[in-house]
Scaffold this motif. Structure first.
Motif, PDB file in Angstrom:
ATOM      1  N   VAL A  89       0.817  -1.222   0.000  1.00 30.25           N
ATOM      2  CA  VAL A  89       0.000   0.000   0.000  1.00 30.25           C
ATOM      3  C   VAL A  89       0.847   1.266   0.000  1.00 30.25           C
ATOM      4  CG1 VAL A  89      -1.920  -1.127   1.184  1.00 30.25           C
ATOM      5  CG2 VAL A  89      -0.178   0.060   2.526  1.00 30.25           C
ATOM      6  N   ARG A  90       2.140   1.135   0.222  1.00 27.50           N
ATOM      7  CA  ARG A  90       2.997   2.313   0.247  1.00 27.50           C
ATOM      8  C   ARG A  90       3.210   2.864  -1.161  1.00 27.50           C
ATOM      9  NH1 ARG A  90       5.610   3.440   4.754  1.00 27.50           N
ATOM     10  NH2 ARG A  90       7.380   4.390   3.669  1.00 27.50           N
ATOM     11  N   ARG A  96      -0.265  -0.261  -5.352  1.00 26.39           N
ATOM     12  CA  ARG A  96      -0.432   1.023  -6.040  1.00 26.39           C
ATOM     13  C   ARG A  96      -0.330   0.846  -7.548  1.00 26.39           C
ATOM     14  NH1 ARG A  96      -2.518   4.979  -2.654  1.00 26.39           N
ATOM     15  NH2 ARG A  96      -1.580   4.746  -0.590  1.00 26.39           N
ATOM     16  N   SER A  97       0.600   0.001  -7.962  1.00 25.77           N
ATOM     17  CA  SER A  97       0.752  -0.258  -9.400  1.00 25.77           C
ATOM     18  C   SER A  97      -0.474  -0.963  -9.953  1.00 25.77           C
ATOM     19  CB  SER A  97       2.004  -1.103  -9.647  1.00 25.77           C
ATOM     20  OG  SER A  97       3.159  -0.450  -9.178  1.00 25.77           O
ATOM     21  N   ALA A 164      -2.844  -4.149   8.540  1.00 31.12           N
ATOM     22  CA  ALA A 164      -1.582  -3.768   7.902  1.00 31.12           C
ATOM     23  C   ALA A 164      -1.779  -2.699   6.835  1.00 31.12           C
ATOM     24  CB  ALA A 164      -0.908  -4.999   7.300  1.00 31.12           C
ATOM     25  N   ALA A 165      -2.944  -2.686   6.209  1.00 27.40           N
ATOM     26  CA  ALA A 165      -3.203  -1.679   5.167  1.00 27.40           C
ATOM     27  C   ALA A 165      -3.306  -0.274   5.734  1.00 27.40           C
ATOM     28  CB  ALA A 165      -4.488  -2.034   4.424  1.00 27.40           C
ATOM     29  N   THR A 166      -3.444  -0.148   7.052  1.00 27.78           N
ATOM     30  CA  THR A 166      -3.579   1.177   7.672  1.00 27.78           C
ATOM     31  C   THR A 166      -2.257   1.702   8.222  1.00 27.78           C
ATOM     32  OG1 THR A 166      -4.058   0.340   9.911  1.00 27.78           O
ATOM     33  CG2 THR A 166      -5.915   0.548   8.383  1.00 27.78           C
ATOM     34  N   ARG A 245      -9.936   0.024   0.426  1.00 22.52           N
ATOM     35  CA  ARG A 245     -10.567   1.076  -0.399  1.00 22.52           C
ATOM     36  C   ARG A 245     -10.110   2.458   0.053  1.00 22.52           C
ATOM     37  NH1 ARG A 245     -15.414  -0.057   0.764  1.00 22.52           N
ATOM     38  NH2 ARG A 245     -15.562  -1.790  -0.719  1.00 22.52           N
ATOM     39  N   ARG A 246     -10.091   2.669   1.345  1.00 22.70           N
ATOM     40  CA  ARG A 246      -9.675   3.968   1.863  1.00 22.70           C
ATOM     41  C   ARG A 246      -8.213   4.266   1.543  1.00 22.70           C
ATOM     42  NH1 ARG A 246     -12.240   4.850   7.924  1.00 22.70           N
ATOM     43  NH2 ARG A 246     -14.403   5.195   7.270  1.00 22.70           N
ATOM     44  N   ARG A 247      -7.359   3.271   1.732  1.00 16.78           N
ATOM     45  CA  ARG A 247      -5.924   3.496   1.570  1.00 16.78           C
ATOM     46  C   ARG A 247      -5.521   3.628   0.098  1.00 16.78           C
ATOM     47  NH1 ARG A 247      -1.415   2.737   4.958  1.00 16.78           N
ATOM     48  NH2 ARG A 247       0.228   3.959   3.952  1.00 16.78           N
TER      49      ARG A 247
END
Length: 250
Positions: A89-90, A96-97, A164-166, A245-247
């Motif tokens: 998620v970074r 992201r890709s 972990a996504a947060t 979804r948020r991240r």
């Protein structure tokens, strides 16, 4: 599951091609050494000095092996569902890709979760294959162990993915292993019956997913424990869909 989710799954399988041999070796050697040392070695001393009904009426090796499988599954699930998600998620991460193209956050989540489920299942199968080396463990109960371990692993994986996504830094993951995973490993009935724990702490243990997974792998009250682990898996999945979804749309 959509075709796009299978693309995400294919990405993780492509990465796994370079590491699968080492993970299979670890999945075989670790349980073999543990079972030889703790189960077959220490277990003889335990069996000579323990009342027959203390370990659910079985020898220590038969008591210890399903618990060790549940604990190993927990570790595999948490490892696969924390750092890879945090890195994904970074900025510049694989997630992201993926969402920069046709994949949505739900596709990314589903594809990665499918890969984690495969990792849990293959590790459990390797563990069960090791159990065949021990004659006292060659029973029909072995058929139940892989699906029980898979459900146990998913009950850890989906909440960990949501969490972990947060994360903004990796430090909380070290804290998780030190203060949550390791205490559960030691005190959730893997090495000794939880009835030996003081009553005040025993009810805390009863709330942990590893205790439910350990009992499920031992075949104790399977409906109750499967329901608990299934509910935790579903809750984690729903929360993960929200945090992804948020991240990823931030």
């Amino acid at each position: 599951m959509s075709v796009l989710a299978l693309r995400e799954f294919s990405y993780w399988m492509l990465r796994y091609r370079s590491t699968w041999r080492s993970t299979i070796v670890v999945s075989v050697l670790n349980p073999l050494l543990f079972l030889l040392a703790m189960g077959a070695g220490l277990g003889r001393l335990v069996d000579r000095n323990t009342a027959p009904d203390t370990l659910h009426g079985v020898v220590f090796l038969a008591f210890f092996a399903p618990g060790l499988l549940a604990a190993a599954t927990m570790q595999t699930a948490v490892i696969e569902a924390t750092r890879p998600v945090f890195l994904g998620v970074r900025p510049g991460g694989s997630y992201r890709s993926a969402v920069a193209g046709p994949l949505g956050p739900s596709d990314v989540l589903a594809g990665h979760l499918l890969y984690i489920a495969l990792r849990i299942a293959t590790s459990a199968l390797c563990f069960v294959a090791v159990l065949l080396c021990f004659p006292p463990l060659r029973t029909t109960a072995l058929l139940w162990l892989t699906p029980a371990a898979l459900l146990t692993g998913l009950a850890f994986a989906t909440p960990c993915m949501a969490w972990a996504a947060t994360l903004e830094t990796g430090q909380p993951m070290s804290t998780l292993f030190r203060f949550v995973i390791m205490p559960m490993y030691m005190f959730s009935g893997v090495f000794f019956p939880v009835e030996q724990i003081p009553a005040a702490l025993r009810y805390v243990v009863y709330c942990t997913p590893l205790w439910h997974g350990t009992e499920l792998c031992r075949g104790e009250r399977p409906v109750l424990h499967a329901a608990y682990l299934g509910a935790l898996t579903l809750a984690g999945l729903l929360l993960a869909r929200r945090t992804y979804r948020r991240r990823l749309f931030a």
